[in-house]
Write a protein that holds these residues in place. Structure first.
Motif, PDB file in Angstrom:
ATOM      1  N   VAL A  96       0.838  -1.202   0.000  1.00  0.00           N
ATOM      2  CA  VAL A  96       0.000   0.000   0.000  1.00  0.00           C
ATOM      3  C   VAL A  96       0.872   1.251   0.000  1.00  0.00           C
ATOM      4  CG1 VAL A  96      -1.620   1.347   1.396  1.00  0.00           C
ATOM      5  CG2 VAL A  96      -2.024  -1.096   1.020  1.00  0.00           C
ATOM      6  N   ALA A  97       1.917   1.264   0.821  1.00  0.00           N
ATOM      7  CA  ALA A  97       2.818   2.423   0.854  1.00  0.00           C
ATOM      8  C   ALA A  97       3.475   2.645  -0.503  1.00  0.00           C
ATOM      9  CB  ALA A  97       3.880   2.225   1.932  1.00  0.00           C
ATOM     10  N   ASP A  98       3.894   1.574  -1.168  1.00  0.00           N
ATOM     11  CA  ASP A  98       4.526   1.699  -2.489  1.00  0.00           C
ATOM     12  C   ASP A  98       3.574   2.310  -3.511  1.00  0.00           C
ATOM     13  OD1 ASP A  98       6.892   0.650  -1.561  1.00  0.00           O
ATOM     14  OD2 ASP A  98       6.525  -1.374  -2.336  1.00  0.00           O
ATOM     15  N   ARG A  99       2.319   1.889  -3.469  1.00  0.00           N
ATOM     16  CA  ARG A  99       1.349   2.407  -4.441  1.00  0.00           C
ATOM     17  C   ARG A  99       0.969   3.855  -4.158  1.00  0.00           C
ATOM     18  NH1 ARG A  99       1.708  -2.578  -4.890  1.00  0.00           N
ATOM     19  NH2 ARG A  99       0.972  -3.792  -6.675  1.00  0.00           N
ATOM     20  N   LEU A 100       0.878   4.202  -2.896  1.00  0.00           N
ATOM     21  CA  LEU A 100       0.606   5.598  -2.561  1.00  0.00           C
ATOM     22  C   LEU A 100       1.786   6.482  -2.939  1.00  0.00           C
ATOM     23  CD1 LEU A 100      -1.176   5.108   0.866  1.00  0.00           C
ATOM     24  CD2 LEU A 100      -2.209   5.970  -1.240  1.00  0.00           C
ATOM     25  N   ARG A 101       2.995   5.946  -2.775  1.00  0.00           N
ATOM     26  CA  ARG A 101       4.198   6.694  -3.167  1.00  0.00           C
ATOM     27  C   ARG A 101       4.226   6.891  -4.686  1.00  0.00           C
ATOM     28  NH1 ARG A 101       7.427   3.352  -0.875  1.00  0.00           N
ATOM     29  NH2 ARG A 101       7.284   4.327   1.196  1.00  0.00           N
ATOM     30  N   ALA A 102       3.824   5.853  -5.419  1.00  0.00           N
ATOM     31  CA  ALA A 102       3.846   5.911  -6.880  1.00  0.00           C
ATOM     32  C   ALA A 102       2.762   6.818  -7.444  1.00  0.00           C
ATOM     33  CB  ALA A 102       3.695   4.507  -7.457  1.00  0.00           C
ATOM     34  N   SER A 103       1.739   7.102  -6.643  1.00  0.00           N
ATOM     35  CA  SER A 103       0.647   7.950  -7.126  1.00  0.00           C
ATOM     36  C   SER A 103       1.087   9.384  -7.367  1.00  0.00           C
ATOM     37  CB  SER A 103      -0.508   7.943  -6.122  1.00  0.00           C
ATOM     38  OG  SER A 103      -0.170   8.689  -4.951  1.00  0.00           O
ATOM     39  N   GLY A 104       2.128   9.837  -6.665  1.00  0.00           N
ATOM     40  CA  GLY A 104       2.571  11.209  -6.800  1.00  0.00           C
ATOM     41  C   GLY A 104       1.678  12.209  -6.088  1.00  0.00           C
ATOM     42  N   ASN A 105       0.741  11.723  -5.276  1.00  0.00           N
ATOM     43  CA  ASN A 105      -0.188  12.621  -4.589  1.00  0.00           C
ATOM     44  C   ASN A 105       0.374  13.192  -3.287  1.00  0.00           C
ATOM     45  OD1 ASN A 105      -2.057  12.186  -6.580  1.00  0.00           O
ATOM     46  ND2 ASN A 105      -3.194  10.621  -5.457  1.00  0.00           N
ATOM     47  N   PHE A 106       1.525  12.659  -2.856  1.00  0.00           N
ATOM     48  CA  PHE A 106       2.146  13.117  -1.610  1.00  0.00           C
ATOM     49  C   PHE A 106       3.621  13.383  -1.859  1.00  0.00           C
ATOM     50  CE2 PHE A 106      -1.467  10.490  -0.537  1.00  0.00           C
ATOM     51  CZ  PHE A 106      -2.127  11.235   0.440  1.00  0.00           C
ATOM     52  N   SER A 107       4.143  14.379  -1.181  1.00  0.00           N
ATOM     53  CA  SER A 107       5.565  14.679  -1.349  1.00  0.00           C
ATOM     54  C   SER A 107       6.438  13.644  -0.669  1.00  0.00           C
ATOM     55  CB  SER A 107       5.883  16.071  -0.783  1.00  0.00           C
ATOM     56  OG  SER A 107       5.606  16.120   0.615  1.00  0.00           O
ATOM     57  N   GLN A 108       5.876  12.971   0.361  1.00  0.00           N
ATOM     58  CA  GLN A 108       6.605  11.904   1.045  1.00  0.00           C
ATOM     59  C   GLN A 108       5.597  10.879   1.557  1.00  0.00           C
ATOM     60  OE1 GLN A 108       8.256  12.815   4.893  1.00  0.00           O
ATOM     61  NE2 GLN A 108       9.898  11.315   4.702  1.00  0.00           N
ATOM     62  N   VAL A 109       5.923   9.603   1.352  1.00  0.00           N
ATOM     63  CA  VAL A 109       5.149   8.497   1.925  1.00  0.00           C
ATOM     64  C   VAL A 109       6.142   7.592   2.634  1.00  0.00           C
ATOM     65  CG1 VAL A 109       3.676   6.510   1.497  1.00  0.00           C
ATOM     66  CG2 VAL A 109       3.384   8.585   0.125  1.00  0.00           C
ATOM     67  N   LYS A 110       5.961   7.409   3.927  1.00  0.00           N
ATOM     68  CA  LYS A 110       6.884   6.582   4.702  1.00  0.00           C
ATOM     69  C   LYS A 110       6.091   5.646   5.598  1.00  0.00           C
ATOM     70  CE  LYS A 110       7.411   9.604   8.753  1.00  0.00           C
ATOM     71  NZ  LYS A 110       8.390  10.240   9.671  1.00  0.00           N
ATOM     72  N   LEU A 111       6.773   4.658   6.152  1.00  0.00           N
ATOM     73  CA  LEU A 111       6.154   3.773   7.125  1.00  0.00           C
ATOM     74  C   LEU A 111       6.101   4.488   8.472  1.00  0.00           C
ATOM     75  CD1 LEU A 111       7.779   0.329   6.230  1.00  0.00           C
ATOM     76  CD2 LEU A 111       5.648   1.328   5.381  1.00  0.00           C
ATOM     77  N   TYR A 112       5.008   4.324   9.173  1.00  0.00           N
ATOM     78  CA  TYR A 112       4.797   5.015  10.444  1.00  0.00           C
ATOM     79  C   TYR A 112       5.817   4.529  11.477  1.00  0.00           C
ATOM     80  CZ  TYR A 112       2.346   6.619  14.643  1.00  0.00           C
ATOM     81  OH  TYR A 112       2.008   7.212  15.828  1.00  0.00           O
TER      82      TYR A 112
END
Length: 204
Positions: A96-112
């Motif tokens: 899920v994190a990889d796909r959200l990162r690939a969406s380009g909708n966030f400047s940063q996506v990391k694991l909590y």
């Protein structure tokens, strides 16, 4: 004395033979979930929102390592010699994190990591990941639910849930795992379509 030693030797040999006849030690087979990697994210333009993905939760029986099957809605069984090499919750969290990162909708996506130095936190639950042996034929079912919270206010700004069923091509565990992979991929795709984006969240 010699007779006693010979008798002891014969007894030991007999024990070894009997132990061998009991069958070889059976070791478990290990399997992994996998889905195709997402594409590289597009170039970010005027995107500043950050997101952390919390490890997905699950029912206790999905955390015991063994692949699960159900012979009825109420009865759960485990393949003792067919186990997950990686915790399915860990796989789902990373996917899920990889796909959200690939969406380009966030400047940063990391694991909590326990710190609230992000704008949003996404959490979820792997509700089901199991072989279904009732209702005719052999199937698999994957169910996932998730929600996104705005850190500044604690408000839930986005939720979604999916339940996907896949068919199994033949009656063996590798075929079951293959069906689980394909079904998991569809479930994640539906879960994140449309992908949550700060622009859409602000409009809610």
């Amino acid at each position: 004395m010699k007779k006693h030693l010979n008798a002891a030797g014969f007894a030991l040999a007999a024990l070894i033979v009997l132990a061998g006849c009991g069958g070889a030690v059976k070791y478990p087979n290990y399997y992994t979930l996998h889905t195709p990697p997402p594409p590289d994210p597009p170039m970010a333009e005027n995107i500043h929102a950050t997101l952390a993905v919390r490890e997905f939760r699950s029912p206790t029986y999905l955390r015991q390592g063994a692949i699960v099957y159900k012979t009825s809605p109420e009865q759960i069984g485990f393949y003792n010699y067919h186990r997950w090499a990686v915790d399915p919750r860990e796989f789902l969290t990373n996917a899920v994190a990889d796909r959200l990162r690939a969406s380009g909708n966030f400047s940063q996506v990391k694991l909590y990591d326990g710190r609230l130095d992000v704008d949003y936190v996404l959490s979820g639950r792997l509700e089901e990941l199991e072989e279904i042996d009732y209702e005719g034929g052999v199937k698999v079912r994957v169910a996932i639910s998730t929600q996104m919270v705005r850190v500044a206010t604690g408000a839930t700004v986005w939720t979604n849930s999916v339940s996907e069923v896949g068919t199994v091509s033949q009656r063996d565990v590798p075929a079951v795992v293959s069906a689980m992979n394909a079904t998991m991929e569809r479930a994640i795709e539906k879960l994140l379509t449309p992908t949550p984006a700060p622009a859409l969240i602000k409009a809610q």
